[in-house]
Design an enzyme around this catalytic site. Sequence first.
Site, PDB file in Angstrom:
ATOM      1  N   CYS A   1       0.834  -1.206   0.000  1.00 31.89           N
ATOM      2  CA  CYS A   1       0.000   0.000   0.000  1.00 31.89           C
ATOM      3  C   CYS A   1       0.872   1.260   0.000  1.00 31.89           C
ATOM      4  O   CYS A   1       1.467   1.598  -1.002  1.00 31.89           O
ATOM      5  CB  CYS A   1      -0.992  -0.034   1.165  1.00 31.89           C
ATOM      6  SG  CYS A   1      -2.344   1.158   0.983  1.00 31.89           S
TER       7      CYS A   1
ATOM      8  N   HIS B   1      -3.770  -5.174   0.533  1.00 33.98           N
ATOM      9  CA  HIS B   1      -3.239  -5.662   1.810  1.00 33.98           C
ATOM     10  C   HIS B   1      -3.321  -7.190   1.879  1.00 33.98           C
ATOM     11  O   HIS B   1      -4.398  -7.750   2.106  1.00 33.98           O
ATOM     12  CB  HIS B   1      -4.021  -5.051   2.975  1.00 33.98           C
ATOM     13  CG  HIS B   1      -3.740  -3.597   3.187  1.00 33.98           C
ATOM     14  ND1 HIS B   1      -2.738  -3.149   4.018  1.00 33.98           N
ATOM     15  CD2 HIS B   1      -4.316  -2.490   2.654  1.00 33.98           C
ATOM     16  CE1 HIS B   1      -2.713  -1.824   4.000  1.00 33.98           C
ATOM     17  NE2 HIS B   1      -3.655  -1.400   3.170  1.00 33.98           N
TER      18      HIS B   1
ATOM     19  N   GLU C   1      -2.201  -9.032   4.186  1.00 30.65           N
ATOM     20  CA  GLU C   1      -2.218  -9.488   5.579  1.00 30.65           C
ATOM     21  C   GLU C   1      -3.623  -9.629   6.158  1.00 30.65           C
ATOM     22  O   GLU C   1      -3.803 -10.261   7.201  1.00 30.65           O
ATOM     23  CB  GLU C   1      -1.386  -8.541   6.457  1.00 30.65           C
ATOM     24  CG  GLU C   1      -1.955  -7.136   6.657  1.00 30.65           C
ATOM     25  CD  GLU C   1      -1.574  -6.145   5.562  1.00 30.65           C
ATOM     26  OE1 GLU C   1      -1.680  -4.934   5.810  1.00 30.65           O
ATOM     27  OE2 GLU C   1      -1.182  -6.588   4.463  1.00 30.65           O
TER      28      GLU C   1
END
Length: 510
Positions: free
Chosen positions: A80, A168, A170
């Site tokens: 990001c 993202h 994660e």
Amino acid sequence: MHEKILILDFGSQYTQLIARRVRELNVYCEIHPFNKNLKLDNSEFKGVILSGSPFSVRDENAPIPDLSEIKNKFPLLGVCYGAQFLAHNYGGEVLPSKHREYGRARLNYIDKDNKLMKGLELDTQVWMSHGDTITRVPENYKVITSTSDVKFGGFQITGEETYGIQFHPEVYHTTQGKQLLKNFLVNICGCKQDWTPSVFADDTIKELKEKLGNDKVVLGLSGGVDSSVAAVLLHKAIGENLTCIFVDNGLLRKNEYGKVLDSYKDMGLNVIGVDAKEQFLGQLKGISDPEGKRKVIGREFIEIFDKEAHKIKGVKWLAQGTIYPDVIESISVNGPSATIKSHHNVGGLPAKMNLKIVEPLKLLFKDEVRRVGASIGLKRELLQRHPFPGPGLAIRILGDITHEKVSIVQEVDDIYIEGLKEYGLYDKVWQAGVILLPVQSVGVMGDERTYENAVALRAVSSTDGMTADWSHLPYEFLADISNKIINKVRGINRVVYDISSKPPATIEWE
């Protein structure tokens, strides 16, 4: 020495989540502020991840890392903001998005030959969270993935193991995020994935033996997971040279003092139990302010712990159950967070007692502590215990503290917690408790009018307590528990259920 991944933090709310995902893949990683002067050694660090950020790369005060000793020297993944920085700072262009790119998106182009994208499928879901977008990249940047709205969804710098992705990986909403991270860690960084709970336990016990030698150590036990796992690791390292102190502040759950002492004896630990109920409750008399209560409890704990510890001759170390989120907080890119509420621990002890500090768990997240505990043989019942606040029931009784109020909350809490276990719901909840409200309401019992107290039931689901959602407990369970509480606990005629999430609320009410 285990190989490491370095995560440079730009202040993102997701930074700790990146670390957790890396560790779930059995690779050790550390989070450091982007502006910390780090000397990277190729024999120790295998790669670097740049986190997201609440800033725009176009802001005057945007965080700007010095990557001169990292880029093209270590495998690098920008996430990001990290990706936008790699584009913006090296000749590309980042502009405000025409419409804010936040939420679910799908990859409509994937370079399947690229090492970072191996195994990812077209139309896989990813999670976007940014107000800017990359509109142009330097000539030597190759696009490796896109969405319908984001052309530069991911890129690699030609001739370098340097990558950037706009989404993202994660977060759980990115369905193949774990695969992408594994590609980076294993295929690109060459990590062996050998950092496991049992390896951590063996390494820590060995390090503790070398560090402590024949020195004596004192540890404050709480009955919770962190202090218990820390105690067992220390006990395996130094045996009888560890003395644990468990203080009953009169604000524990029903019969908790005796139960916890018995469980520790079964574990072979050298534990001193201190019954200080009257001292704590006496000092709390008439105090209603939450911070005031926490300060009194912290002060009294320090006085009692210090007094008991001085009865042990030759103590040189104070052990603490500090875990990694506490460490990250203290070195945050934005500095320590504003005080929402004082944390009750033994923070005042080191200066007072003139002891050195040992923190066996300071590298672990909460779920990792549980896994390490399981690897060294702790019972499941202890490892799966819900977190319990240091000040205990004092911050679940809104207003001043009395013996009667403590007794009421203990009885209600016992019915609630045992009910969760009976219904098979206990392990599905991160934390549960009862709050005694400082209000009375009208009720009817039999033919009589009552004017008694109300209690709020609280249950949340979470991974580490940093964020939490209220648990959607079955109506049948809530109805049954409410009925039992009102019928069995004198002084309660109303039960409510708290459906607030964190944020904006906190898990505890005080």
